[in-house]
Each structure stands twice: as structure tokens, then as C-alpha cells.
Design an enzyme around this catalytic site. Structure first.
Site, short mmCIF file in Angstrom:
data_model
loop_
_atom_site.label_atom_id
_atom_site.label_comp_id
_atom_site.label_asym_id
_atom_site.label_seq_id
_atom_site.Cartn_x
_atom_site.Cartn_y
_atom_site.Cartn_z
N GLY A 288 83.38 95.01 22.68
CA GLY A 288 82.12 95.00 21.94
C GLY A 288 81.12 94.01 22.52
CB SER A 403 82.29 84.99 9.80
OG SER A 403 81.94 85.53 8.54
CE LYS A 406 73.20 91.65 8.61
NZ LYS A 406 72.88 90.58 9.58
CB SER A 448 76.50 97.93 19.99
OG SER A 448 77.51 97.17 19.33
#
Length: 604
Positions: A288, A403, A406, A448
């Protein structure tokens, strides 16, 4: 050698003009009796010596007459006037006489001839340049911002190689460089003169060759340069400058990251090396945006093994191919699997026995997770628990959860699942020898699912650029900065911390969209910004910590370590049978768990 030839040529030309002017004025005033006597010879010598001396003192021989302007002409007139005045004083004190008519005529001839020769040279060179531009119209006339070692190196390569860039002129804030030539390219002023220089020299390309310039100053300079041409490029990093890796092929287009104004991260390499060098490091979500950058940064500290774990075959292939080109001796191991597969995760981590686990695998897209609650729970909650439990059984030294902001006062499914993941980690730290910690930060540019790729795609289609709300703000940092600080935070972990990265000031999404539109060579008249309304689960602004996370220590200028005793136990029981619930009921269950946490403030 070029400078000496130029200096000798200027002195010779000036000497001929000075002596010719004196002789011509003498003949003009005495057409039938023009005798060359001691008075004329002595005056000629004094005038010639004072002219050269004053030209040297006032740096006239260092001026680039190819780019002469009114300042150069005024300076030359001052030298001519002063030298004639000194010659007049010489005549009065030595010969007790003053040949004022001859001196006045000499003064006029000097100004006309000396200024005329220089202006003619300027005109001829500009005409020559214009013909060259017309004959090679693909060449871009480049302004180089920064006349230091970097700028000079870039100019050297542009002149030596066959490129579409033709370096025309420098700008630099060092006043000692003004009016000097570097590799034949003149330094004509400071950075505040961009507008006039672009217009005067017909510049259509700007290169920022100032790798030490960062943050707000760099952002302001880019914004200024973009006002006058869309072709603005920049050197990639200060590291390339420091290592001498400066090549024109590495010059890149200005990006939104440059305009963000983030200062470069200064790492404590010693503490990171103690944690990573020669060790086994496992990264989940290694393919990722954050996971792959973690791998790029980690391998620089030469671990013995770097284990890449991801469920995407293609993403693992990409990052493995990239890392295999490095010069380090690190052994790269790949594991293609989902962290939701508890049995496989347990076997895999026991097999490799890593020293440190960076857990970056997660679903992070807020609107998508509102529609896919099962996936958010399975991956972000149970996937995290699987990896954390496996790390405990394999006696991993350190476990670091990636983390998000949010997770603070969450109003969406993604945020709630990440907050529960944080509390699972806190609970594991209480019962395990493994040191568990979390690193919390905001959005990263270009990841992404982030707004930047979306905005770029919308701009490429001609707009509109969609923003949910005009007052929507988010914290942003670059992907490399986030990865570096995550690794740095891990090196300071004693277990139980929630590390919060310094995100700077929040950025309005509308402002981000406007900057991207400008970077793409458009303005708001060309590309419209359309407000679509806040989506389910979104907040106007994000927070980085809870009110009760008031006990903290500063472990790094950009990292704070927060402590709280809140944790969650038996998550399996609390979410038992979640697969049998529909999405709406599962979301309600998450809300109930979060409400119980908030009312208890300690554990559930």
C-alpha cells in the site's frame, strides 16, 4: 582563460576609444595646427589611467554588456565624467591651464563611443540569440533560481547535453554574485525580480535550483514562479544535493507536496539503527501507499530481513521489484495473504520470528467503509487482532500499529474500527512481553484513495473539481515524511504509547484544489470547483487526540507520545456473530461499543 581574454579585450577597446576621442577633439578644435605636445600627451595618459582605474573600482569590466541596462549605462557615464574631471584638475595643478573645450568634446565623444560600442554589442548578441531561438524554436529559455553549486552544476549539464532547455540567466539573493557570469550565464539580480526578468529575457521555463529551501519559503517561491510560466521545475531533494547526485535528468515538475510547506524531517538515525539494523522487520500492507514507503525507508537502515506481507499480488510484485534494485544486503521475503486469515498469519509470523512488526494493513477510505462495514470490521479490527496475537505468540519485540486521526471521536465506520484497533493494542500491551504502540496521523498526499489523485483526474478531464464543503479541512503530510516519523516513533517505544505526529496547520480542501488547478496550468475560470455536500461519516475537521489524552512527552520535535489506560478486551465476544448482522445493525453495534467506551473512559 575566458575571463582574462574578455578583460584584455575590453581594456584594449576602451584604450583605443579614449585615445581616439582625445585626438579627434584636439584635431576638431585645431584643424590647421593640430600639434601633439607634452600637454596633450600628459592629459591623454592621465585620462587613460583614470578611466581604467575607475572602471576597475566600479567593476565595469565585470559587467555583462550582453545584458546591459540603464544601470550599466549610468555607471559608465559616472566613470567617464569622473575621469574627465580628474584630468581637468591635473591640467590646472600641473600646467596651470585648462583646455576646457577639448575636455568637454572628449567627454561627449567618450559617452557616445563607449556607450555606443557596448549597446551595439548588446543589440548584436540579442539579435543573434533571437535568430538562434527562431532556428531552434523547440528550445525553452530557462531562468535558473539559485546561482550556487547546484545551479552551476545544472547549467553545466544543460550546456553539455542536448536538451530542450537553454539556460539564459540566473537570479540569486547573494548581492556579491550580481552582474557576474557563471558558465557564460549572467546573474542579473535577486529573487524578487522574477517578473521583470521573465518579461525582459522572454523566459518560458524556470528551474528552482535551491535544494536547501523548504517549507513556506519554497511554497511562496513556487507560487510566484507559477504566475509567469507553467513550466516550473525543481530539484528533487536536499539529499541529492548533499551527496552530489545533481543531474538535470532528476529535475522534476513542481508537485503539490512542494506547496504544502512541510519542513524536512531530521531523524535520530542512531536510535532507529538500534531498532532495525541487522534485525528482522515485517510490514503488513507492504504494497500500500504507507506500507511501501515504510519498506523504502526501513531498508536504508539495513535490516537483516525485510518481510513484505500483503493480500495484493500485484502490489507485492511492484514493491519487491523496486526494493530488489537497492544496493543493501537485506534479504527480501514476500508473503501474499490476507490478515483476516488468522491461522495463516499465526503460522507465518511464528515462522519468520520478526523483531519488529509494522502493521499498516487496513481499509482507510471513509465513504467506502460506510458501505462495506463487514470488510472494515474483518480487516481493521479482527485483522489487527490476528497480527497482534501472532506477534505475542512469536515473542516479537515491538509491534507498531499505523492509526489515523479519524480514530479520534469517530463519526464513521472506518474511524470506529481504527479506534477499536488502537484499544486492542493497548490491551495487548498490558498482558504481553511485546511492546505495543500506535502511531496516529492525518492524511498523506498522493496515497491511494486520497483527494489529490482524484483532483488530478478531474482536472485532466476539464473539471469540475468536486469538494464536499467549502470549509472542509484536513491535516496533510507527505508519504515519505509520515513513513520516516513512524519509524522514528517505533525507535522510542517502551510500550503503551499512542504516538501523534505533528501535522502542522490543517489545510482547507478548497485551497488544495485551487493550488492543484494552478499547478496544472489552469485557473478557476478554466476549471470549476463544485461543492457536492458532506458525505456519510465525514466531519468538517479532524482531531489528533482526545481531551483526556493529556499526559504526554515530546520524544522528537515532530512526535508526541500520549498515554492513557483505556483499552478494550474480549472484542470477539462483543462482536460475536457480526457476520449474521446486516450492515446497518453492525454499524449500530460499533456505535454502542464506542458509546460504552466514552462513558467508561477506561475499559470495557
Amino acid at each position: 582563460m575566458e575571463y582574462k581574454f574578455r578583460l584584455v579585450s575590453l581594456i584594449l577597446i576602451d584604450s583605443i576609444i579614449v585615445l581616439f576621442s582625445i585626438y579627434l577633439s584636439h584635431v576638431f578644435l585645431n584643424p590647421f595646427n593640430a600639434q601633439i605636445n607634452a600637454f596633450v600627451v600628459a592629459s591623454s595618459i592621465i585620462l587613460l589611467v583614470t578611466h581604467h582605474l575607475l572602471s576597475y573600482i566600479f567593476h565595469l569590466y565585470k559587467r555583462v554588456w550582453k545584458y546591459a541596462n540603464i544601470d550599466e549605462i549610468i555607471g559608465l557615464c559616472k566613470v567617464i565624467t569622473t575621469s574627465v574631471a580628474l584630468t581637468a584638475l591635473f591640467q590646472i595643478f600641473v600646467f596651470r591651464d585648462l583646455y576646457e573645450r577639448a575636455l568637454f568634446l572628449t567627454w561627449i565623444l567618450h559617452i557616445v563611443l563607449l556607450c555606443g560600442v557596448r549597446l551595439f554589442w548588446r543589440y548584436w548578441q540579442l539579435l543573434k540569440e533571437q535568430r538562434e531561438v527562431e532556428s531552434t524554436s523547440v528550445k525553452r529559455r530557462a531562468l535558473i533560481l539559485g546561482a550556487g553549486n547546484t545551479g552551476r552544476s545544472i547549467v553545466n549539464q544543460l550546456q553539455a547535453e542536448s536538451t530542450i532547455l537553454n539556460p539564459i540567466v540566473f537570479l540569486d539573493d547573494n548581492p556579491n554574485l550580481k552582474n557576474l557570469e557563471l558558465n557564460g550565464v549572467p546573474v542579473v539580480g535577486g529573487l524578487e525580480e522574477i517578473e521583470s526578468v521573465v518579461e525582459h529575457y522572454r523566459i518560458n521555463h524556470i528551474i528552482i535550483a535551491m535544494p536547501s529551501l523548504k517549507g513556506e519559503k519554497l511554497g511562496n517561491l513556487i507560487t510566484t514562479a507559477k504566475k509567469y510560466t507553467n513550466n516550473v521545475q525543481i530539484l528533487p531533494s536536499y539529499l541529492d544535493f548533499a551527496t552530489g547526485n545533481i543531474q538535470y535528468t532528476k529535475i522534476r515538475d513542481v508537485s503539490i507536496e512542494d506547496l504544502l510547506g512541510r519542513e524536512p524531517v531530521v531523524l535520530n538515525n542512531e536510535s532507529i539503527s538500534l531498532k532495525i539494523k541487522g534485525k528482522k522487520i515485517l510490514v503488513t500492507g507492504a504494497g500500500g501507499s504507507i506500507g511501501s514507503e515504510l519498506c523504502r525507508q526501513i531498508i536504508k537502515f539495513e535490516p537483516h530481513e525485510l518481510i513484505l506481507l500483503d493480500h495484493s499480488e500485484y502490489n507485492i510484485y511492484k514493491i519487491t521489484s523496486e526494493l530488489s534494485k537497492n544496493l543493501y544486503e537485506t534479504k527480501i521475503i514476500t508473503e501474499v495473504m490476507s490478515i483476516e486469515n488468522r491461522e495463516r498469519i499465526m503460522i507465518t509470523i511464528k515462522k519468520h520470528k520478526p523483531d519488529v512488526v509494522f502493521h499498516a494493513a487496513a481499509y482507510k477510505h471513509v465513504p467506502l467503509m460506510e458501505e462495506n462495514v463487514y470488510s472494515a470490521v474483518s480487516t481493521n479490527i479482527f485483522g489487527t487482532k490476528n497480527v497482534a496475537d501472532a506477534a505475542d505468540e512469536a515473542n516479537v519485540s515491538n509491534f507498531v500499529l499505523i492509526s489515523t486521526d479519524k480514530a479520534v471521536n469517530p463519526t464513521n465506520v472506518m474511524g470506529m474500527t481504527k479506534r477499536i484497533a488502537e484499544l486492542i493494542i493497548n490491551e495487548k500491551n498490558n498482558v504481553s512481553n511485546t511492546k505495543y504502540s500506535s502511531v496516529r496521523f492525518g492524511n498523506v498526499l498522493g496515497s491511494s484513495g486520497s483527494v489529490v489523485p482524484l483532483f488530478k483526474e478531474q482536472i485532466s478531464r476539464g473539471g469540475p473539481v468536486t469538494v464536499t464543503h467549502p470549509e472542509m479541512t484536513r491535516y496533510f503530510m507527505t508519504i515519505p515524511e509520515a513513513a520516516q516519523l513512524v519509524i522514528q516513533a517505533a525507535s522510542f517505544s517502551d510500550g503503551g504509547e499512542t504516538f501523534v505526529l505533528d501535522m502542522g496547520e490543517p489545510v482547507k480542501i478548497t485551497d488544495l484544489a485551487k493550488q492543484l488547478i494552478k499547478l496544472s496550468g489552469f485557473d478557476e475560470k478554466d476549471i470549476e470547483i463544485e461543492f457536492t455536500g458532506i458525505r456519510d461519516g465525514e466531519k468538517l475537521y479532524e482531531e489528533l487526540c482526545y481531551e483526556y489524552e493529556d499526559t504526554y512527552r515530546i520524544v522528537h520535535p515532530k512526535i508526541n507520545a500520549f498515554y492513557n489506560e483505556q483499552y478494550i478486551a474480549d472484542i470477539n465476544v462483543k462482536l460475536e456473530g457480526y457476520l449474521e448482522l446486516n450492515s446497518a445493525k453492525l454499524a449500530v453495534l460499533l456505535n454502542v461499543i464506542m458509546s460504552n467506551l466514552e462513558s467508561n473512559k477506561l475499559k470495557i
